[in-house]
Design a protein around this motif. Sequence first.
Motif, PDB file in Angstrom:
ATOM      1  N   LYS A 135       0.802  -1.228   0.000  1.00 32.37           N
ATOM      2  CA  LYS A 135       0.000   0.000   0.000  1.00 32.37           C
ATOM      3  C   LYS A 135       0.834   1.278   0.000  1.00 32.37           C
ATOM      4  O   LYS A 135       0.298   2.368  -0.162  1.00 32.37           O
ATOM      5  CB  LYS A 135      -0.935  -0.001   1.223  1.00 32.37           C
ATOM      6  CG  LYS A 135      -1.957  -1.134   1.228  1.00 32.37           C
ATOM      7  CD  LYS A 135      -2.878  -1.034   2.438  1.00 32.37           C
ATOM      8  CE  LYS A 135      -3.987  -2.076   2.367  1.00 32.37           C
ATOM      9  NZ  LYS A 135      -3.478  -3.450   2.489  1.00 32.37           N
ATOM     10  N   ASN A 136       2.151   1.138   0.194  1.00 34.02           N
ATOM     11  CA  ASN A 136       2.990   2.323   0.348  1.00 34.02           C
ATOM     12  C   ASN A 136       3.881   2.520  -0.887  1.00 34.02           C
ATOM     13  O   ASN A 136       5.113   2.472  -0.806  1.00 34.02           O
ATOM     14  CB  ASN A 136       3.845   2.169   1.615  1.00 34.02           C
ATOM     15  CG  ASN A 136       4.475   3.482   2.037  1.00 34.02           C
ATOM     16  OD1 ASN A 136       4.220   4.530   1.455  1.00 34.02           O
ATOM     17  ND2 ASN A 136       5.313   3.416   3.048  1.00 34.02           N
ATOM     18  N   ILE A 137       3.244   2.732  -2.035  1.00 37.64           N
ATOM     19  CA  ILE A 137       3.991   2.947  -3.275  1.00 37.64           C
ATOM     20  C   ILE A 137       4.354   4.426  -3.372  1.00 37.64           C
ATOM     21  O   ILE A 137       3.485   5.301  -3.291  1.00 37.64           O
ATOM     22  CB  ILE A 137       3.157   2.503  -4.494  1.00 37.64           C
ATOM     23  CG1 ILE A 137       2.856   1.004  -4.399  1.00 37.64           C
ATOM     24  CG2 ILE A 137       3.902   2.807  -5.796  1.00 37.64           C
ATOM     25  CD1 ILE A 137       1.905   0.495  -5.463  1.00 37.64           C
ATOM     26  N   SER A 138       5.643   4.691  -3.503  1.00 33.10           N
ATOM     27  CA  SER A 138       6.135   6.067  -3.512  1.00 33.10           C
ATOM     28  C   SER A 138       5.516   6.869  -4.655  1.00 33.10           C
ATOM     29  O   SER A 138       5.271   6.343  -5.752  1.00 33.10           O
ATOM     30  CB  SER A 138       7.659   6.069  -3.651  1.00 33.10           C
ATOM     31  OG  SER A 138       8.150   7.371  -3.836  1.00 33.10           O
ATOM     32  N   SER A 139       5.282   8.153  -4.408  1.00 33.84           N
ATOM     33  CA  SER A 139       4.700   9.024  -5.431  1.00 33.84           C
ATOM     34  C   SER A 139       5.636   9.201  -6.622  1.00 33.84           C
ATOM     35  O   SER A 139       5.197   9.523  -7.729  1.00 33.84           O
ATOM     36  CB  SER A 139       4.377  10.398  -4.838  1.00 33.84           C
ATOM     37  OG  SER A 139       5.556  11.004  -4.314  1.00 33.84           O
TER      38      SER A 139
END
Length: 457
Positions: A135-139
């Motif tokens: 869920k923590n895909i970098s912008s």
Amino acid sequence: MKKEDINFDAYVKYSKPGPRYTSYPTAIEFSEDFKYEEYLDELKSQKSSTPLSLYFHLPFCRSACYFCGCNVVYTSKSEKMDRYIKYLDKEIEILSKYVDTNRVVTQIHFGGGTPTFFDAKQLELHIKNIKKHFKNISSDAEISCEIDPRFLNEEQLQVLTSNGFNRISYGVQDFNEKVQKVIHRIQPYEITKNAIDMAREKGIKSINMDLIYGLPYQTLDTFKKTLELALSLDPDRFAVFNYAHVPWIKKSMRKLDEDTIPTPQVKLEILKYTHDYLTSNGYRMIGMDHYAKPEDELFRALEDGTLHRNFQGYTTKAGADLIGVGLTSIGEGFRHYAQNYKDMKPYEAAIDEGKLPYFRGVKLSDEDRLRKDVIMSLMANFYVNIKSVEDKFNIDFFEHFKEGFEELKYLNEFVEVSKKEIKVNPTGRLLIRNIAMCFDEYMKKIGSGEKRFSKTV
């Protein structure tokens, strides 16, 4: 880089078999001696502060391209792809028991096979399954996909772009009809142009094009035309590979008549012209086999010494733990490499048992890590900071690599060595595999008659 910077006459005589160094140790050192439990321990020991790079292997193709060295599964049945997506999801579920999936993801790559052999709905489901766990895909993550232009439509592109894909790599190889026919890949220019136009319209900012020289029936004149057509499509990057003819590994390559493969002299003429043509038209050489526009981030990374190399090629996303998901995928951690099963039956069986489909790998020794640092620095940035390596590993660099420097003497016209650094000159960049081999401890074990690698030239 100016055209006259490269001495091609000096270059050609150094042809010898050698690794491409997408890893160190190379994949031929992977074995089942690195046990499953050891692999799990390595995964569990990874730091939550270290970002993740995710590679997903989508192995299906409709038919064989005879030049291809990838691990593929040939099928025309959509239900096989549906089944595979379910197993990928199960594999990620098992993986989440051992890897902190809340870690920042800085890179996602779909490779193949032909990833866009999966239809839009299948791709959407696969991406949804990934995001369900990670869920923590970098912008500013690099999210990329390899694409065969013959299998691409607007619906698939819409799925990719709406899910943050920002890089696409198109397989072209050659635009000549005779060459395409003999390598079993008919792909007219118009199909490739349409695929690239669609991507631009959907907002893809970075497009790479793969070309291969050394294929059957290629000549300097035919490849000149291929380059003209390729340049007319204005890709941001080119990857121009020397065809690796390894029929002892890939049976499909046995279908190619070796008498029709260009001679080393013709290949050299093609390479020289390609380099001159691309650099005259605004591209710059990046790493081994790659060219990019000066405004491309790969070029900037090479300029400041932060370019990184892994199984996906060259990237600016250094410092991440690479997790390979899917059939035959390879992962990389601080002290290990791990590869999944290559065949579908054991791959599925492992997952059905609630286990990761791990097949083989290698645990890196301190010596491996040291040599990996040196070799990957050479491969990516054509440079080694000797003082930095000495401080990091507490060694006397020149004493430790005494044998390597003896071997390097035969290539000394291509490198500048001082007490502080090793710098590779422009001609040496084309011979970077040869230079890196001087620091490869495992090359000493390979007999002169063994067929392990393609030739460096």
